[in-house]
Scaffold this motif. Structure first.
Motif, PDB file in Angstrom:
ATOM      1  N   UNK A  88       0.833  -1.211   0.000  1.00 43.16           N
ATOM      2  CA  UNK A  88       0.000   0.000   0.000  1.00 43.16           C
ATOM      3  C   UNK A  88       0.866   1.258   0.000  1.00 43.16           C
ATOM      4  N   UNK A  89       1.983   1.225   0.686  1.00 45.27           N
ATOM      5  CA  UNK A  89       2.907   2.365   0.709  1.00 45.27           C
ATOM      6  C   UNK A  89       3.564   2.519  -0.659  1.00 45.27           C
ATOM      7  N   UNK A  90       3.891   1.413  -1.283  1.00 48.34           N
ATOM      8  CA  UNK A  90       4.480   1.455  -2.627  1.00 48.34           C
ATOM      9  C   UNK A  90       3.509   2.098  -3.606  1.00 48.34           C
ATOM     10  N   UNK A  91       2.243   1.681  -3.557  1.00 44.60           N
ATOM     11  CA  UNK A  91       1.234   2.255  -4.455  1.00 44.60           C
ATOM     12  C   UNK A  91       1.070   3.753  -4.208  1.00 44.60           C
ATOM     13  N   UNK A  92       1.047   4.142  -2.945  1.00 39.31           N
ATOM     14  CA  UNK A  92       0.940   5.568  -2.616  1.00 39.31           C
ATOM     15  C   UNK A  92       2.162   6.346  -3.100  1.00 39.31           C
ATOM     16  N   UNK A  93       3.335   5.743  -2.984  1.00 34.82           N
ATOM     17  CA  UNK A  93       4.548   6.438  -3.433  1.00 34.82           C
ATOM     18  C   UNK A  93       4.552   6.589  -4.951  1.00 34.82           C
ATOM     19  N   UNK A  94       4.055   5.601  -5.656  1.00 34.51           N
ATOM     20  CA  UNK A  94       3.979   5.678  -7.116  1.00 34.51           C
ATOM     21  C   UNK A  94       3.042   6.806  -7.525  1.00 34.51           C
ATOM     22  N   UNK A  95       1.889   6.907  -6.864  1.00 30.21           N
ATOM     23  CA  UNK A  95       0.962   8.012  -7.157  1.00 30.21           C
ATOM     24  C   UNK A  95       1.616   9.362  -6.836  1.00 30.21           C
ATOM     25  N   UNK A  96       2.332   9.414  -5.711  1.00 36.27           N
ATOM     26  CA  UNK A  96       3.007  10.645  -5.313  1.00 36.27           C
ATOM     27  C   UNK A  96       4.035  11.057  -6.368  1.00 36.27           C
ATOM     28  N   UNK A  97       4.836  10.091  -6.829  1.00 36.25           N
ATOM     29  CA  UNK A  97       5.839  10.406  -7.846  1.00 36.25           C
ATOM     30  C   UNK A  97       5.192  10.870  -9.146  1.00 36.25           C
TER      31      UNK A  97
END
Length: 128
Positions: A88-97
């Motif tokens: 879930x953190x990975x997905x959020x970081x991808x959206x953030x990037x």
């Protein structure tokens, strides 16, 4: 009779910068450009006193930031799990990037427009 220049600004023109030719527009342009750089650059008088140099450095800085964000975005799925980061953190970081890359693109387009406007009327530009 004096002529008044009218400008049609691009949607990418930064809202914080007054239109070229208006009172104090160069001050707002240089302030906006300075704000795009890391704070440590504020102490370099060479950058703050020379608009063309400041604009050039901002463009380079934004290009490098975009490269860093692209690298982070492209490697997130492969590298972050090995660091123990939750999906879930990975997905959020991808959206953030992805959002940051869009923002950097808008800033880079604005910086190019402001840079071009600052250079109009300089000796180098008149020689062209």
């Amino acid at each position: 009779m004096p002529q008044t220049a009218t400008f049609t600004l691009s949607p990418d023109w930064p809202m914080q910068v007054k239109a070229p030719g208006t009172h104090d527009w160069e001050r707002t342009a240089t302030r906006w450009l300075r704000d795009l750089l890391p704070a440590r650059y504020g102490g370099y008088l060479t950058l703050t006193r020379h608009h063309a140099l400041l604009a050039r450095h901002v463009q380079l800085q934004l290009q490098h930031e975009m490269r860093a964000v692209r690298a982070a975005l492209q490697t997130s799925r492969a590298e972050l799990p090995t660091m123990g980061i939750a999906e879930s953190v990975i997905e959020n970081s991808i959206r953030m990037y992805a959002v940051e890359l869009e923002q950097l693109g808008r800033l880079a387009r604005g910086a190019r427009l402001v840079s071009d406007a600052l250079l109009v009327g300089t000796p180098a530009q008149r020689r062209r």
